[in-house]
Design a protein around this motif. Structure first.
Motif, short mmCIF file in Angstrom:
data_model
loop_
_atom_site.label_atom_id
_atom_site.label_comp_id
_atom_site.label_asym_id
_atom_site.label_seq_id
_atom_site.Cartn_x
_atom_site.Cartn_y
_atom_site.Cartn_z
N ARG A 1 19.78 103.72 61.36
CA ARG A 1 20.37 104.83 60.63
C ARG A 1 19.24 105.70 60.07
NH1 ARG A 1 25.70 104.19 59.26
NH2 ARG A 1 25.56 106.47 58.96
N ILE A 2 19.51 106.98 59.89
CA ILE A 2 18.43 107.91 59.56
C ILE A 2 18.66 108.61 58.23
CG2 ILE A 2 17.93 108.28 62.00
CD1 ILE A 2 19.41 111.00 61.75
N LEU A 3 17.58 109.20 57.73
CA LEU A 3 17.57 110.06 56.55
C LEU A 3 18.19 109.39 55.33
CD1 LEU A 3 18.43 113.48 58.26
CD2 LEU A 3 16.19 112.60 57.57
N ARG A 4 17.77 108.17 55.11
CA ARG A 4 18.17 107.44 53.91
C ARG A 4 16.91 107.03 53.16
NH1 ARG A 4 23.30 103.55 55.52
NH2 ARG A 4 24.52 105.15 56.58
N ASP A 5 16.97 107.02 51.87
CA ASP A 5 15.82 106.61 51.08
C ASP A 5 15.71 105.09 51.15
OD1 ASP A 5 13.88 105.97 49.26
OD2 ASP A 5 14.67 107.22 47.65
N VAL A 6 14.74 104.61 51.91
CA VAL A 6 14.54 103.17 52.07
C VAL A 6 13.16 102.76 51.55
CG1 VAL A 6 16.17 102.83 53.96
CG2 VAL A 6 13.83 103.59 54.47
N SER A 7 12.69 103.49 50.56
CA SER A 7 11.34 103.25 50.05
C SER A 7 11.26 102.00 49.18
CB SER A 7 10.86 104.47 49.25
OG SER A 7 11.75 104.75 48.17
N ILE B 1 10.41 96.14 57.96
CA ILE B 1 10.38 97.37 58.78
C ILE B 1 11.72 97.59 59.46
CG2 ILE B 1 9.34 98.40 60.83
CD1 ILE B 1 6.70 97.00 59.97
N ALA B 2 12.35 96.51 59.94
CA ALA B 2 13.66 96.64 60.57
C ALA B 2 14.70 97.14 59.57
CB ALA B 2 14.10 95.31 61.17
N MET B 3 14.62 96.66 58.33
CA MET B 3 15.53 97.16 57.30
C MET B 3 15.37 98.67 57.11
SD MET B 3 15.24 94.16 54.39
CE MET B 3 16.23 95.06 53.19
N ALA B 4 14.12 99.14 57.09
CA ALA B 4 13.89 100.57 56.96
C ALA B 4 14.51 101.33 58.13
CB ALA B 4 12.38 100.85 56.87
N GLN B 5 14.32 100.83 59.33
CA GLN B 5 14.90 101.48 60.50
C GLN B 5 16.43 101.50 60.43
OE1 GLN B 5 13.07 102.96 62.71
NE2 GLN B 5 11.04 102.05 62.55
N MET B 6 17.01 100.48 59.82
CA MET B 6 18.47 100.38 59.73
C MET B 6 19.03 101.17 58.54
SD MET B 6 18.70 96.31 60.43
CE MET B 6 20.47 96.19 60.12
N GLY B 7 18.13 101.69 57.71
CA GLY B 7 18.57 102.49 56.57
C GLY B 7 19.12 101.67 55.43
#
Length: 362
Positions: A53-59, A351-357
């Motif tokens: 998922r994209i364009l989510r704040d996953v910082s 990193i996978a969590m970030a890619q998944m949003g």
């Protein structure tokens, strides 16, 4: 030129295969029969996908999970593995220190190469005890009392070994504990001097929980007498958390919940028992549906990466356990190798969590 850097579980396995005697490597790596069960589960994991998922704040992502009311720093722990000191001297204590550092459960095998009392102390309490029922059960319940006295709060009963599975790789090498040294084993050890010398200095690995008077264990002894009545007796004897490991049938899972288990662990014993068993990964979703959303379900078998762990969690597991890849990391690089692979697995999951949003685990 061979690289000794560990960037994946496959790297750890490759290096371990080079450094370990053939007999030891095949004992750790091998599975039942022609090993089609292991391949089938690996295919199921490989075919599973995670949705980006994209364009989510996953910082600000967290790898923490709550297990029996305790917060762990990772969504994966250490599966019970017998005679870990075959990988390298003091491997059990390397795993225990890792458990203490990340506050994750270290499942201590009945046939660990270090006494259960020492492991839980080094793990700073982050240890569970795994139990085999064997023979008439007399020795089994002595171990239950011993685990209770040592301060263990969670007991894991492994139920998928009524008889030890046939693993041709072990049989071809004549693998036995304690070691029986013949000509082929002598040559094997001589061709792997780094492992052999370290093991010679440290002393050959033993099943340490049975070095005391009154405790005996035969790895090949039948465990076929365990029944539901055995479980009832164990439930009465154990006041803490009781996990039943080796569940691959929905009806069994339902009955275990009724019988008072606190959690089940979906597992094929690393595909080391019944070659024709279903892929355990594929059993997570139906068992979750059968038990409802709140009953704790743990998972092990075939996990090779942080993404594999996320696949198990998204399929319905609450927590995952890693096995032989940790032994390979120790064989490849000792405690440093273990820390390297642990960092890889953690990075893969994050990193996978970030890619998944997502910032929180399911």
């Amino acid at each position: 030129m061979f690289s000794n850097a560990i960037h994946s579980a496959a790297d750890a396995r490759r290096i371990a295969k080079r450094r370990l005697p053939w007999m030891v490597f095949d004992y750790i790596d091998g599975a039942a029969g022609a090993e089609t069960g292991a391949a089938r589960n690996r295919a199921a994991l490989d075919n599973a996908t995670l949705s980006p998922r994209i364009l989510r704040d996953v910082s600000q992502r967290s790898l923490s999970k709550s297990v029996f009311g305790k917060l762990t720093q990772r969504p994966f722990g250490i599966a019970p593995m017998g005679i870990c000191n075959l990988a390298a001297p003091r491997a059990d204590l390397m795993l225990a220190r890792l458990a203490a550092k990340y506050e994750i459960p270290h499942c201590v095998s009945t046939v660990a190469s270090t006494p259960m009392e020492e492991i839980i102390e080094v793990a700073e309490g982050n240890a569970w005890f795994q139990l085999y029922f064997s023979g008439d059960g007399e020795g089994t319940f002595k171990l239950v009392d011993r685990a209770k006295s040592a301060g263990y709060e969670t007991l894991i009963l492994t139920v998928d070994v009524p008889e030890v599975g046939r693993r041709p790789r072990e049989l071809r090498h004549g693998f036995k504990m304690p070691f029986k040294i013949g000509v082929s084993q002598f040559i094997d050890f001589a061709l792997h001097p780094r492992w052999s010398l370290a093991t010679l200095v440290a002393g050959k690995p033993e099943m340490a929980n049975f070095q005391s008077d009154g405790f005996t264990f035969d790895r090949t002894e039948s465990r076929a007498k365990a029944t539901w009545e055995t479980l009832d007796r164990l439930r009465d004897a154990w006041p803490g958390n009781l996990v039943i490991k080796g569940v691959l049938d929905t009806n069994d899972a339902i009955e275990l919940k009724k019988a008072g288990a606190d959690a089940i662990q979906i597992s094929s014993h690393g595909a080391r028992q019944l070659e024709s068993a279903p892929a355990p990964f594929e059993m997570i979703a139906p068992i979750r549906d059968a038990l409802g959303p709140n009953f704790p379900i743990f998972y092990d078998s075939g996990l090779r990466s942080g993404e594999d762990v996320l696949k198990a969690l998204h399929a319905g597991a609450d927590f995952a356990f890693l096995g032989r890849i940790l032994q390979f990391a120790i064989a490849a690089g000792g405690e440093k190798g273990l820390e390297q692979l642990w960092g890889v697995l953690s990075d893969e999951a994050s990193i996978a969590m970030a890619q998944m949003g997502i910032c929180e685990l399911p």
